[in-house]
Structure formats: C-alpha cells, structure tokens
Design a protein around this motif. Structure first.
Motif, PDB file in Angstrom:
ATOM      1  N   THR A  44      30.371  27.103  29.300  1.00 34.03           N
ATOM      2  CA  THR A  44      30.581  27.231  31.517  1.00 34.03           C
ATOM      3  C   THR A  44      32.037  27.858  31.448  1.00 34.03           C
ATOM      4  OG1 THR A  44      29.657  25.864  31.673  1.00 34.03           O
ATOM      5  CG2 THR A  44      30.935  26.313  33.680  1.00 34.03           C
ATOM      6  N   VAL A  45      32.934  27.409  30.821  1.00 34.08           N
ATOM      7  CA  VAL A  45      34.959  27.960  30.715  1.00 34.08           C
ATOM      8  C   VAL A  45      34.129  29.431  29.615  1.00 34.08           C
ATOM      9  CG1 VAL A  45      36.893  27.721  30.512  1.00 34.08           C
ATOM     10  CG2 VAL A  45      35.847  25.786  31.007  1.00 34.08           C
ATOM     11  N   ARG A  46      34.531  30.147  28.862  1.00 38.22           N
ATOM     12  CA  ARG A  46      34.417  31.200  28.637  1.00 38.22           C
ATOM     13  C   ARG A  46      33.583  32.374  29.986  1.00 38.22           C
ATOM     14  NH1 ARG A  46      33.618  33.955  23.679  1.00 38.22           N
ATOM     15  NH2 ARG A  46      33.694  32.042  22.317  1.00 38.22           N
ATOM     16  N   GLU A  47      32.607  31.812  30.210  1.00 39.37           N
ATOM     17  CA  GLU A  47      32.118  32.744  31.025  1.00 39.37           C
ATOM     18  C   GLU A  47      33.076  32.815  32.470  1.00 39.37           C
ATOM     19  OE1 GLU A  47      27.858  30.995  32.047  1.00 39.37           O
ATOM     20  OE2 GLU A  47      28.650  31.886  34.256  1.00 39.37           O
ATOM     21  N   GLN A  51      34.960  36.789  33.227  1.00 37.38           N
ATOM     22  CA  GLN A  51      34.377  37.460  34.413  1.00 37.38           C
ATOM     23  C   GLN A  51      35.875  37.280  34.904  1.00 37.38           C
ATOM     24  OE1 GLN A  51      33.234  34.056  36.839  1.00 37.38           O
ATOM     25  NE2 GLN A  51      31.107  34.569  35.865  1.00 37.38           N
ATOM     26  N   ALA A  52      36.906  37.274  34.499  1.00 40.15           N
ATOM     27  CA  ALA A  52      38.069  37.355  34.718  1.00 40.15           C
ATOM     28  C   ALA A  52      39.170  38.098  33.773  1.00 40.15           C
ATOM     29  CB  ALA A  52      38.988  35.966  34.553  1.00 40.15           C
ATOM     30  N   GLY A  53      38.114  38.846  33.074  1.00 41.84           N
ATOM     31  CA  GLY A  53      39.009  40.146  32.137  1.00 41.84           C
ATOM     32  C   GLY A  53      39.320  39.681  30.756  1.00 41.84           C
ATOM     33  N   MET A  54      39.488  38.128  30.764  1.00 43.01           N
ATOM     34  CA  MET A  54      40.202  37.658  29.047  1.00 43.01           C
ATOM     35  C   MET A  54      38.741  37.416  28.015  1.00 43.01           C
ATOM     36  SD  MET A  54      41.671  33.609  30.525  1.00 43.01           S
ATOM     37  CE  MET A  54      41.208  33.419  32.331  1.00 43.01           C
ATOM     38  N   ASN A  55      40.070  37.535  27.032  1.00 46.04           N
ATOM     39  CA  ASN A  55      39.055  37.802  25.295  1.00 46.04           C
ATOM     40  C   ASN A  55      38.892  36.256  25.238  1.00 46.04           C
ATOM     41  OD1 ASN A  55      38.709  40.891  25.268  1.00 46.04           O
ATOM     42  ND2 ASN A  55      40.365  40.851  25.099  1.00 46.04           N
ATOM     43  N   VAL A  56      37.482  35.615  24.529  1.00 42.00           N
ATOM     44  CA  VAL A  56      37.806  34.543  24.953  1.00 42.00           C
ATOM     45  C   VAL A  56      37.624  33.534  23.148  1.00 42.00           C
ATOM     46  CG1 VAL A  56      36.438  31.934  25.682  1.00 42.00           C
ATOM     47  CG2 VAL A  56      36.536  34.543  26.890  1.00 42.00           C
ATOM     48  N   ARG A  57      37.899  33.074  22.584  1.00 43.32           N
ATOM     49  CA  ARG A  57      37.746  32.156  21.285  1.00 43.32           C
ATOM     50  C   ARG A  57      38.335  30.674  21.539  1.00 43.32           C
ATOM     51  NH1 ARG A  57      42.317  31.572  17.810  1.00 43.32           N
ATOM     52  NH2 ARG A  57      43.960  32.041  18.669  1.00 43.32           N
ATOM     53  N   ALA A  61      40.804  23.613  16.746  1.00 46.77           N
ATOM     54  CA  ALA A  61      40.969  22.656  16.823  1.00 46.77           C
ATOM     55  C   ALA A  61      40.331  22.163  18.251  1.00 46.77           C
ATOM     56  CB  ALA A  61      42.716  22.022  17.259  1.00 46.77           C
ATOM     57  N   GLY A  62      39.197  23.386  18.537  1.00 44.12           N
ATOM     58  CA  GLY A  62      38.379  23.039  19.549  1.00 44.12           C
ATOM     59  C   GLY A  62      39.156  23.231  21.038  1.00 44.12           C
ATOM     60  N   ASN A  63      40.239  23.840  20.691  1.00 43.70           N
ATOM     61  CA  ASN A  63      40.329  24.743  22.110  1.00 43.70           C
ATOM     62  C   ASN A  63      39.552  26.198  22.589  1.00 43.70           C
ATOM     63  OD1 ASN A  63      42.751  22.312  22.650  1.00 43.70           O
ATOM     64  ND2 ASN A  63      43.686  23.814  20.538  1.00 43.70           N
ATOM     65  N   ILE A  64      39.976  26.342  23.549  1.00 51.55           N
ATOM     66  CA  ILE A  64      39.357  27.043  24.895  1.00 51.55           C
ATOM     67  C   ILE A  64      40.274  27.998  24.996  1.00 51.55           C
ATOM     68  CG2 ILE A  64      38.027  26.475  26.471  1.00 51.55           C
ATOM     69  CD1 ILE A  64      35.769  28.378  26.435  1.00 51.55           C
ATOM     70  N   ARG A  65      40.115  29.525  24.388  1.00 48.52           N
ATOM     71  CA  ARG A  65      41.597  30.369  24.654  1.00 48.52           C
ATOM     72  C   ARG A  65      41.268  31.193  25.103  1.00 48.52           C
ATOM     73  NH1 ARG A  65      45.484  28.643  19.558  1.00 48.52           N
ATOM     74  NH2 ARG A  65      46.876  29.721  20.457  1.00 48.52           N
ATOM     75  N   GLY A  66      41.297  32.181  26.238  1.00 52.80           N
ATOM     76  CA  GLY A  66      41.117  33.147  26.995  1.00 52.80           C
ATOM     77  C   GLY A  66      42.699  34.208  27.383  1.00 52.80           C
ATOM     78  N   ALA A 102      43.920  27.850  36.729  1.00 58.10           N
ATOM     79  CA  ALA A 102      44.699  29.509  35.595  1.00 58.10           C
ATOM     80  C   ALA A 102      43.603  30.543  35.829  1.00 58.10           C
ATOM     81  CB  ALA A 102      44.439  29.135  34.608  1.00 58.10           C
ATOM     82  N   ILE A 103      42.195  30.086  35.603  1.00 59.01           N
ATOM     83  CA  ILE A 103      41.545  31.335  35.398  1.00 59.01           C
ATOM     84  C   ILE A 103      41.085  31.787  36.699  1.00 59.01           C
ATOM     85  CG2 ILE A 103      38.438  31.662  34.881  1.00 59.01           C
ATOM     86  CD1 ILE A 103      39.522  29.493  33.056  1.00 59.01           C
ATOM     87  N   GLY A 104      41.175  30.546  38.002  1.00 59.49           N
ATOM     88  CA  GLY A 104      41.462  31.768  39.617  1.00 59.49           C
ATOM     89  C   GLY A 104      42.675  32.395  39.691  1.00 59.49           C
ATOM     90  N   LEU A 105      43.449  32.094  38.914  1.00 57.92           N
ATOM     91  CA  LEU A 105      44.737  33.157  39.724  1.00 57.92           C
ATOM     92  C   LEU A 105      44.304  34.248  38.696  1.00 57.92           C
ATOM     93  CD1 LEU A 105      47.809  32.562  40.543  1.00 57.92           C
ATOM     94  CD2 LEU A 105      48.251  32.169  38.206  1.00 57.92           C
ATOM     95  N   LEU A 106      44.145  34.478  38.048  1.00 58.43           N
ATOM     96  CA  LEU A 106      43.802  35.788  37.001  1.00 58.43           C
ATOM     97  C   LEU A 106      42.479  36.315  38.090  1.00 58.43           C
ATOM     98  CD1 LEU A 106      44.677  35.163  33.296  1.00 58.43           C
ATOM     99  CD2 LEU A 106      46.063  35.478  35.430  1.00 58.43           C
ATOM    100  N   GLN A 107      41.726  35.938  38.494  1.00 57.48           N
ATOM    101  CA  GLN A 107      40.436  36.083  38.512  1.00 57.48           C
ATOM    102  C   GLN A 107      41.275  37.247  39.992  1.00 57.48           C
ATOM    103  OE1 GLN A 107      36.629  34.124  38.247  1.00 57.48           O
ATOM    104  NE2 GLN A 107      35.995  36.023  38.763  1.00 57.48           N
ATOM    105  N   ILE A 108      42.541  36.451  41.061  1.00 63.26           N
ATOM    106  CA  ILE A 108      42.472  36.977  41.921  1.00 63.26           C
ATOM    107  C   ILE A 108      43.879  38.565  41.477  1.00 63.26           C
ATOM    108  CG2 ILE A 108      44.380  36.851  43.813  1.00 63.26           C
ATOM    109  CD1 ILE A 108      43.932  33.754  43.137  1.00 63.26           C
ATOM    110  N   LEU A 109      43.372  38.449  40.413  1.00 68.15           N
ATOM    111  CA  LEU A 109      44.587  39.411  40.530  1.00 68.15           C
ATOM    112  C   LEU A 109      43.965  41.052  40.297  1.00 68.15           C
ATOM    113  CD1 LEU A 109      46.112  38.382  37.284  1.00 68.15           C
ATOM    114  CD2 LEU A 109      47.665  38.937  39.364  1.00 68.15           C
ATOM    115  N   ASP A 110      42.583  41.171  39.680  1.00 71.70           N
ATOM    116  CA  ASP A 110      41.187  41.528  39.745  1.00 71.70           C
ATOM    117  C   ASP A 110      41.828  42.585  38.746  1.00 71.70           C
ATOM    118  OD1 ASP A 110      39.995  43.632  42.705  1.00 71.70           O
ATOM    119  OD2 ASP A 110      38.868  42.707  40.890  1.00 71.70           O
TER     120      ASP A 110
END
Ligand code: HGY
Ligand code: MN
Ligand code: MN
Length: 411
Positions: A44-47, A51-57, A61-66, A102-110
């Motif tokens: 879900t978080v990856r999606e 959507q906010a324009g990040m490359n995700v891995r 250590a199991g951290n999700i990073r955009g 944080a994801i919402g903040l980048l989403q606003i940058l559009d």
C-alpha cells in the motif's frame, strides 16, 4: 492557510486508517518487525509513494524507501521518516502518520522538484516489541544494525536475521541500508503522544530534545508450590516479590521531577490460579531528560529489587535491553523548522519529547528535527489515539514552508 491543505489532510488521516487494517490481530492494530502484515503495508505504501513520484525500494532491514530526486546533483539529501511498526493494540497514528504525511507533502508538490533530493522512509521497527530492542530500522540507516542485534531472538526463538530472511530479504546485506550521501539531514513528523499541545490548544510543537530511556528485563525466581497446602511463612512467591518491587518503582518515580518509570509487561509462570508463582519476568522502562538522574533511578530500583528478592528467598537476574542517552535536536535545523511554523502564523511551542523516536538514532549521524502534532486528550499507544485534520493541514503548510526555506538556503 489551513483550508488549502484540509483535503490533503483528510486523505492522510484516511490513509492511516487504511494502513491500520494490516495487523497481526482482528480488531486491533498490532504490527511488529517484518510480521506478515508489514508485507501488505509495504504494498500500500509503495503505491502511494509511486503516485507521488518516488522510486521505491525495500532495504534489507525491511525499511521502505521512496526517493524523490532533486534537480541538481551533489545537493544535501533530506530524509523524512518515521516507523511503520506498532505496539500491541496501538493507535493508528503513532509512526504511520509521519510516513503518510511525508508522502502527502510530496504529493502536494505535484511533480515540482527542489534542487536537493528527498527520501521518505518507513522504518521497519522502532517500538522494540518483538525483539525487546527498539530502532532496528533506523539503526540500519546509520550502519549500527550489528551482529549482536541480528542474533537477538524473539519469544519464539526466531532471530532478527531469520525474520529478515522469512520476509524475503538478506540479512548479510543490511549494511547496504546505511546512508552513504554526504551531509544528509533528517526530519520527522510525529504525534506528541502526550498532553502538552492539547492543554495549550496548539496544533504543532517543535521538539528540542528527546529524553533518554533505559529498558531492562528482570526475572524473579521463587518456588512454585501448591496454593492450598503451602503456609504463607513457607512461601517464595515470585509474583508477590515482583509486586512489592513494582509498588517501589511507582513510589520512586513519583518522588523525582520529570522522571517516569513503568513496568509494562509481566509474564508469570506457571500461571495457574492454584499454584504459587515460581517465576516472573517483568520489564522496566525509565525515562528522564537528564541521563544522570535516569541512571541513578535505575541503580536505586535494581538495588531495591535485590533487597526484596534476598528478604523473600527469591533469586533475581536482570538484563539491560536499552540505555539510550537523551538527544538534542540540531539547533540550526530546528530553528529553521520553527521559522517555517511561525511563517504559517502558528505559535511556536518548543518542547521535549517523553517518547522515543527514530530521530534520536538519526541524530547520531545527521542534523535532525521533529515536528509534533497535537494528541487530543494526550492519548497514545491506545486505540483511542487520534489527530485533528486541521493539525495535519497545519503540519503540511509548515512542512512546505520548511522545504521552500531549505531550497532558498541550500548551501
Ligand atoms: O516507547 C516510545 O517512547 C516510543 O513510542 N517508541
Ligand atoms: Mn510508539
Ligand atoms: Mn512512534
């Protein structure tokens, strides 16, 4: 100001609610290190990150990073993170809000980009519930997820390395999670989890320092015996001994300003109503802004435990799980954050954090700052934990001002 971001804030709260269904148990949020629900949480978080324009891995250590690239190479990375694990029967905003906001903040940058890159991180473990030691995810970011921690076992005897492998990751590659960029900075949005902002009627707080914390396990061993046939004067009741000590913990903590001490867990064996408890394992959590006061208190409490055990014919063993010094946030970076809050016409409340956060680990390696959002009624680590949409909107407004400010002054 806030109206402009209210829609985004409402979506962020809805997303925290959506994440809360990924839980180890029905009807409550419980999500510990790399448990199965963390898998669906990542999907879900990856999606949202993509959507906010990040490359995700996902690091090992199991951290999700955009990653949200900047327009100029060589600019200082800004990490904005918090944790995606939870305590048992948790509130739905502790940790998750910091990631989703944080994801919402980048989403606003559009699609707009700054000269500097931004990396949003959902840490795999901050609470320390499964393995008794917190901050596994953020320790990996600063290269401190060592062999001893990887070998720690959970109550089922599964090691951190096993849990990483079961999740489909490779424990031999946790080092790759460490931040390699030059002069990074760290920002964390988090609910206050206490009553201060709510009592002052303020939406936001700027964290100046995070109090230190000690976490220990103590095992009281007595003699299990028949509850009906064993006279009171012949007993070595481990639970009665632990209970006497727990009352001392509460009394000692109440006697010292700004000190808190908690026994949150007690495992009693054999755990039958008609058997005198032969064994009790209890946790101890002690916190104070001063490391000296905290260490003094731990010393007094462990001495008291020894005295009570000796008088009752019990044996006692103790294991330190965490001795985390108090951490100051970076003054300059925090002033910049306070300036952004001010420019949004919100009062700036500078305060300490009684709760531990990944920022206290990241601050070992980079300038770190934290922005608190009000916790209505000061409730947290409980399903009644909540956050106000207008406060999330305020945090978005301050966050955007902060990014603009970093852009203007990015040296
Ligand atoms: O326990 C704490 O202070 C935090 O919630 N991990
Ligand atoms: Mn927590
Ligand atoms: Mn937290």
């Amino acid at each position: 100001m806030t109206d402009h971001y209210l829609a985004a804030a409402t979506e962020i709260i809805a997303r925290c609610r959506a994440l809360a269904v990924h839980s180890e148990e029905q009807g409550y949020l419980t999500r510990t290190f790399l448990s199965e629900p963390m898998r669906s949480t990542h999907i879900t978080v990856r999606e949202w990150m993509e959507q906010a324009g990040m490359n995700v891995r996902i690091d090992h250590a199991g951290n999700i990073r955009g990653c949200y690239g900047g327009t100029e190479s060589g600019r200082r990375l800004l990490i904005i993170g918090s944790h995606l694990d939870s305590v048992p029967h948790a509130g739905i905003f502790d940790g998750a809000l910091g990631v989703v906001l944080a994801i919402g903040l980048l989403q606003i940058l559009d699609g707009r980009r700054f000269r500097f890159p931004i990396e949003v991180i959902g840490f795999s473990e901050e609470e320390g519930v499964r393995f008794g030691v917190p901050f596994i995810g953020s320790r990996a970011l600063i290269g401190e997820l060592d062999g001893a921690l990887l070998a720690r076992q959970d109550p089922q005897g599964i090691t951190v390395s096993d849990a990483i492998r079961h999740f489909g990751l490779d424990p031999s590659r946790v080092e790759e999670a460490a931040i390699s960029q030059d002069k990074p900075r760290y920002l964390e949005f988090h609910i206050e989890q206490g009553p201060v902002l709510d009592s002052l009627g303020l939406p936001l707080g700027v964290v100046e320092a995070i109090v230190g914390q000690s976490r220990l396990d103590l095992q009281f061993t007595g003699q299990a015996n028949h509850a009906g046939t064993t006279p009171m004067n012949l007993r070595h009741d481990a639970l009665a001994g632990a209970a006497e000590w727990i009352a001392v913990v509460e009394r000692e903590a109440a006697a010292v300003d700004d000190l808190v001490a908690t026994v949150g867990r007690a495992d009693v064996k054999p755990g039958a109503g008609n058997v005198i408890p032969g064994f009790v394992s209890v946790s101890l959590d002690v916190r104070h802004p001063s490391d000296t006061a905290r260490h003094d208190c731990v010393k007094r409490l462990t001495q008291k435990a020894d005295q009570i055990a000796a008088r009752r014919g019990l044996t006692i063993s103790m294991e330190s799980r965490l001795d985390q010094p108090a951490v100051k946030m970076d003054a300059g970076f925090t002033n910049q954050l306070a300036g952004a809050v001010e420019r949004c016409d919100y009062p700036v409340k500078r305060m300490n954090s009684g709760a531990g956060h990944d920022a206290m680990i990241m601050a070992r390696r980079m300038p770190s700052a934290m922005l608190f959002l009000r916790s209505p009624r000061g409730i947290s680590h409980h399903p009644d934990e909540s956050v106000l949409a207008e406060d999330v909107a305020a945090a978005l407004a301050a966050g955007l001002f902060f990014l603009e400010d970093l852009e203007r002054h990015d040296d």
